[in-house]
Design an enzyme around this catalytic site. Sequence first.
Site, mmCIF file in Angstrom:
data_model
loop_
_atom_site.group_PDB
_atom_site.id
_atom_site.type_symbol
_atom_site.label_atom_id
_atom_site.label_comp_id
_atom_site.label_asym_id
_atom_site.label_seq_id
_atom_site.Cartn_x
_atom_site.Cartn_y
_atom_site.Cartn_z
ATOM 1 N N ARG A 415 42.456 50.059 35.391
ATOM 2 C CA ARG A 415 42.614 50.345 34.638
ATOM 3 C C ARG A 415 41.942 50.515 33.563
ATOM 4 O O ARG A 415 40.744 49.968 33.193
ATOM 5 C CB ARG A 415 43.647 50.036 33.792
ATOM 6 C CG ARG A 415 45.472 49.649 34.329
ATOM 7 C CD ARG A 415 46.608 48.869 33.185
ATOM 8 N NE ARG A 415 46.128 47.784 32.844
ATOM 9 C CZ ARG A 415 46.615 47.417 32.201
ATOM 10 N NH1 ARG A 415 47.862 47.980 31.618
ATOM 11 N NH2 ARG A 415 46.742 45.712 31.649
ATOM 12 N N SER A 479 37.543 41.194 38.673
ATOM 13 C CA SER A 479 38.470 39.485 39.321
ATOM 14 C C SER A 479 38.087 39.422 40.947
ATOM 15 O O SER A 479 38.634 39.424 41.741
ATOM 16 C CB SER A 479 40.002 40.163 39.378
ATOM 17 O OG SER A 479 40.618 40.339 38.343
ATOM 18 N N ASP A 533 39.668 37.577 35.389
ATOM 19 C CA ASP A 533 40.558 38.692 35.035
ATOM 20 C C ASP A 533 42.307 36.456 34.565
ATOM 21 O O ASP A 533 42.723 36.609 33.498
ATOM 22 C CB ASP A 533 42.283 38.939 35.843
ATOM 23 C CG ASP A 533 42.549 37.599 37.701
ATOM 24 O OD1 ASP A 533 41.368 36.864 37.542
ATOM 25 O OD2 ASP A 533 42.641 38.314 38.857
#
Length: 793
Positions: A415, A479, A533
């Site tokens: 994203r 992540s 994350d």
Amino acid sequence: MLFDHIAECLANFMDKLQIKDKKLPLGFTFSFPCLQTKLDESFLVSWTKGFKSSGVEGKDVVTLIRKAIQRRGDFDIDIVAVVNDTVGTMMTCGYDDQNCEIGLIVGTGSNACYMEEMRHIDMVEGDEGRMCINMEWGAFGDDGALDDIRTEFDQEIDMGSLNPGKQLFEKMISGMYMGELVRLILVKMAKEELLFGGKLSPELLATGHFETKDVSDIEGEKDGIRKAREILVRLGLDPTQEDCVATHRVCQIVSTRSASLCAATLAAVLRRIKENKGEERLRSTIGVDGSVYKKHPHFAKRLHKTVRRLVPDCDIRFLRSEDGSGKGAAMVTAVAYRLADQHRARQKTLEPLKLSREQLLEVKRRMKVEMERGLSKETHTIAPVKMLPTYVCATPDGTEKGDFLALDLGGTNFRVLLVRVRNGKRRGVEMHNKIYSIPREVMHGTGDELFDHIVHCIADFLEYMGMKGVSLPLGFTFSFPCQQNSLDESILLKWTKGFKASGCEGEDVVTLLKEAIHRREEFDLDVVAVVNDTVGTMMTCGYEDPHCEVGLIVGTGSNACYMEEMRNVELVEGEEGRMCVNMEWGAFGDNGCLDDFRTEFDAAVDELSLNPGKQRFEKMISGMYLGEIVRNILIDFTKHGLLFRGRISERLKTRGIFETKFLSQIESDCLALLQVRAILHHLGLESTCDDSIIVKEVCTVVARRAAQLCGAGMAAVVDKIRENRGLDTLKVTVGVDGTLYKLHPHFAKVMHETVKDLAPKCDVSFLESEDGSGKGAALITAVACRIREAGQR
């Protein structure tokens, strides 16, 4: 006294057969109304048939007989099953006729049982197959349903009984009351001068002096009138021929009514079975026992005839139980013994997965030890729990403001976000985002190709938002395992999750991103922060709750972070303040410190994973592995004949076929076992109702252990924060994300309970992250910008 007497009789019997030294399985036929909670637990509702022993009603009769045997101490038995005599009768006859699905007793008392569809039995879990229902039909009418057909004689019998208002149907049809009904009718007729010249004898007026045996004798003799005379004379009467004929007729009417009422209720049972099966014509057998049915000369014939008249579309066979209900109880016991054996074998296998409070406290203690080793400069290199500094040193304080970009990269989709942070009265976060995919050829290409693709997506997003050419601070959620040297420098240690882009491992991902931005020459971005994350999740929740100082992810994988005192973070210079530490707790146990908690199933899953020996704690608690643990247990059960009738399907042999989402579905409270079977069928597993229950239990045990281990780890974290600060009590919030935590029906609740139990001095709240870790990256960037600006001032 009653159960001591039973135990004494049992001891004498075993002495006689010379089997007192053996611990044999025992089936207990107990023919009174009971609430049965399982096969070997039965609570007496109320005594009937003249029994009055105190201290038994409301108690489990199996426990009472066990205690009586223990008081003797000269033998031991294994009470496997307690059954009603009606059920025993059905099982006895069912051994000879497989169509037998109804049991009936008409003797001193009366009752029936039948095989009901599981889907109709709301009190028991399960909707497949059938279960025998003990009707306790003697109580039919206790609610007034039979008041219009009960006579004054029925009412008088009831009023003089040991249990007035109870067992009203039984009092109209069973052997205990039939003779008494005849006596009451004869007394009334005599009083009205219709019999015996209006004379009554003391014997005729005495309760119980006209027995049900007398009714059978009067109706059974070829010369029944002569038998009637003998009985009436015995009762001190001087009957005429007419008196004897009338007495014979009264006996006939009372016993015929009994047979007819019994037939009517049996017809209702047969009609229900027929409707359950949806058959046009039912073929069924009724197993029958009881002195009235067997000894009364006409009762059985009248019963059969009336049943056939009431259900003409049923072919009914009546089968007399010649061996009593004891044989049936023994057969129930034999089946139960086999099933209990299998149950014990399954429980023995599952036992190592069920963790005690002491074991969980030990996991907590070991986690704290490993945390200390990861923080220490001396032991950091060999510590499996790496406790990596993140250089995030503050959580939001509410004064942050501005527009920030964020990237969230952790899988095949990523994203790009624009996050607008406002302070003051209109404090809040406004987010816009777009999801982009990363093609497989880019994931497996060069590092330049990967980061060029990421920058191309950023350019597209800025154009989409009408912000092309604007230079914004950027936070990067990355992540993958990294060694972070500062807030904006993070060295990729190793690709995971299917990424293989060359030229990236060992490099600073911020530098790679900046180089790609410069190659494009369209815009410039200030890469302020790169975060894991877990840290992003903590910051996202920290904006909503200032007490949030811990981040937790329990999804495909698992990890945690928290705010540690700088004095304890030996890898970074400085003693003042706090820094968020990325624990990388998935590797807890990689040094063997959890070996005594790992099972053969954990070892099997680890051995065939992509990284054997690594991330052992993660493999016990996260979504990527729980389904595989369950699959290995199901294979073990099946190999030992404890599941799926011992047949292993090819699909069950396939690694990864039992997805963790199936655990969530199977454990869902609203999911019926029929749907569990549908899931198993989808996996190529032909299962019975019992199989579904076993699979559900395995899923529950595996998921519960995962939640408890996760809770033990979290208890170590919050307790460390409390001890760091020298507090008696700590109020703290944990920001949580991850599919397992969010979607599994019980995981979160069990984890919360475990933390509360193992860290009682910590008041821990859990806050779900609704916006993912991308928002957190932007907030970390906002906090960093605030601190940077303050420093410049």
